[in-house]
Design an enzyme around this catalytic site. Sequence first.
Site, mmCIF file in Angstrom:
data_model
loop_
_atom_site.group_PDB
_atom_site.id
_atom_site.type_symbol
_atom_site.label_atom_id
_atom_site.label_comp_id
_atom_site.label_asym_id
_atom_site.label_seq_id
_atom_site.Cartn_x
_atom_site.Cartn_y
_atom_site.Cartn_z
ATOM 1 N N SER A 16 -1.933 3.077 2.543
ATOM 2 C CA SER A 16 -1.002 2.968 4.126
ATOM 3 C C SER A 16 -1.366 2.723 5.101
ATOM 4 O O SER A 16 -2.293 2.565 5.376
ATOM 5 C CB SER A 16 -1.203 4.810 4.326
ATOM 6 O OG SER A 16 -0.449 4.762 5.794
ATOM 7 N N LYS A 17 -0.484 1.538 6.054
ATOM 8 C CA LYS A 17 -0.780 1.173 7.441
ATOM 9 C C LYS A 17 -0.724 1.906 8.864
ATOM 10 O O LYS A 17 -0.745 1.763 9.494
ATOM 11 C CB LYS A 17 0.332 -0.244 7.543
ATOM 12 C CG LYS A 17 0.230 -1.308 6.666
ATOM 13 C CD LYS A 17 1.346 -2.138 6.543
ATOM 14 C CE LYS A 17 0.482 -3.584 5.594
ATOM 15 N NZ LYS A 17 -0.289 -2.485 3.900
ATOM 16 N N SER A 18 -0.061 3.364 8.662
ATOM 17 C CA SER A 18 0.013 4.491 9.848
ATOM 18 C C SER A 18 -1.289 4.178 10.493
ATOM 19 O O SER A 18 -0.492 4.724 10.938
ATOM 20 C CB SER A 18 0.665 5.387 8.773
ATOM 21 O OG SER A 18 2.146 5.689 8.528
ATOM 22 N N THR A 64 4.341 10.914 3.081
ATOM 23 C CA THR A 64 4.867 9.387 2.160
ATOM 24 C C THR A 64 5.175 10.142 0.703
ATOM 25 O O THR A 64 4.578 11.375 0.671
ATOM 26 C CB THR A 64 3.570 8.263 2.042
ATOM 27 O OG1 THR A 64 4.699 7.623 1.648
ATOM 28 C CG2 THR A 64 2.313 8.383 1.811
ATOM 29 N N LYS A 68 7.605 13.788 -0.711
ATOM 30 C CA LYS A 68 8.673 14.608 1.408
ATOM 31 C C LYS A 68 9.603 15.551 0.216
ATOM 32 O O LYS A 68 10.537 15.789 1.233
ATOM 33 C CB LYS A 68 9.539 12.513 1.427
ATOM 34 C CG LYS A 68 8.704 12.004 1.501
ATOM 35 C CD LYS A 68 9.426 10.273 2.334
ATOM 36 C CE LYS A 68 8.422 9.432 2.906
ATOM 37 N NZ LYS A 68 9.758 8.136 3.394
ATOM 38 N N ASN A 89 9.460 14.167 6.641
ATOM 39 C CA ASN A 89 7.699 12.318 6.375
ATOM 40 C C ASN A 89 7.638 12.810 7.456
ATOM 41 O O ASN A 89 6.558 12.320 7.529
ATOM 42 C CB ASN A 89 8.647 11.081 6.616
ATOM 43 C CG ASN A 89 9.712 10.883 8.107
ATOM 44 O OD1 ASN A 89 9.807 11.625 8.744
ATOM 45 N ND2 ASN A 89 8.812 9.563 8.026
ATOM 46 N N ASP A 105 12.805 8.699 8.978
ATOM 47 C CA ASP A 105 12.577 7.871 8.199
ATOM 48 C C ASP A 105 13.932 7.289 8.628
ATOM 49 O O ASP A 105 14.374 6.033 8.612
ATOM 50 C CB ASP A 105 12.821 8.266 6.451
ATOM 51 C CG ASP A 105 11.522 7.914 6.047
ATOM 52 O OD1 ASP A 105 10.229 7.181 6.797
ATOM 53 O OD2 ASP A 105 11.271 8.897 4.867
ATOM 54 N N ALA A 134 12.715 8.607 0.756
ATOM 55 C CA ALA A 134 13.396 7.383 1.451
ATOM 56 C C ALA A 134 14.935 7.131 1.362
ATOM 57 O O ALA A 134 15.556 7.405 2.445
ATOM 58 C CB ALA A 134 12.183 6.643 1.736
#
Length: 285
Positions: A16-18, A64, A68, A89, A105, A134
């Site tokens: 994850s880049k969050s 994620t 969800k 989300n 999202d 998603a």
Amino acid sequence: MSQPYAEVIGDPIAQSKSPTIHNFWLAELGLKGRYEACLVRLEDLGDYLARRRADPDWRGCNVTMPHKLAIAGMMDRLDPLAARIGAVNTVVREADGTLTGYNTDAPGFLEPVRAELDKVHLFRMARVLGTGGAARAIVAALAQEHFVIVLAGRDPAKARALLDELAPEGEHHAIALDHFADATDFAFDDREQCFDLVVNASPLGMTGQPPLAFDFSHAPPRSVVYDIVTSPLDTQFLQDARAAGFATVDGLAMLIGQADAAFTHFFGARPPREQDAALRRLILS
């Protein structure tokens, strides 16, 4: 000294880049707080929420895969958009310890193509690949923007049911995912003043997942090809799209867009979006 914090949860979660996004914004704004990644397995989801609900420093979490859909039923309250989509989300802990579920999202997905959507088109069509959480948000968002949607899934019946639930108005189409794997000789009509999207809303092509089989003869001329996968960021699907001459949007654009609203919920401030270019450089470094 304790400080407010938020998290992103999922399984897997290491990719994850969050955390990079939210901690960058916290630093830029000089706010106290932190944002972390937390591995939560599906069978542990209820216990995780019970523990965090009791922690006044916990502001909430982003959610994620694969949680969800499941987490939506564990909320005390759902925002109307999340209730319509049936997927959450973003979870926000309210001051009284109750949990509210949001879906950022949908607006996050639309943000990178908003300039095009603000134009007038004679016709809009989207080929959406995937039927998970998603995809639910994406279908709902596209329906509101007056797209004809072709939804592809391993189970066309599931795709049909999703369209009937989330986009009951309009002549949308459900189809098997493998329909797009082989070349077609279909002759597309003149697509001027039309807007076509091809969206990978599935985990296919993600690190550790099988590749997405898609032949770009199925994409109308001047389509925009959009992949919501963020690991890797430049997927084979996007590389093949560029090689075929199509404009592309990567998953980081949607991730930053959906994180914008979540950050405001968690930390009570708007993120410094004028720093998007610096944020991208940081993530890609």
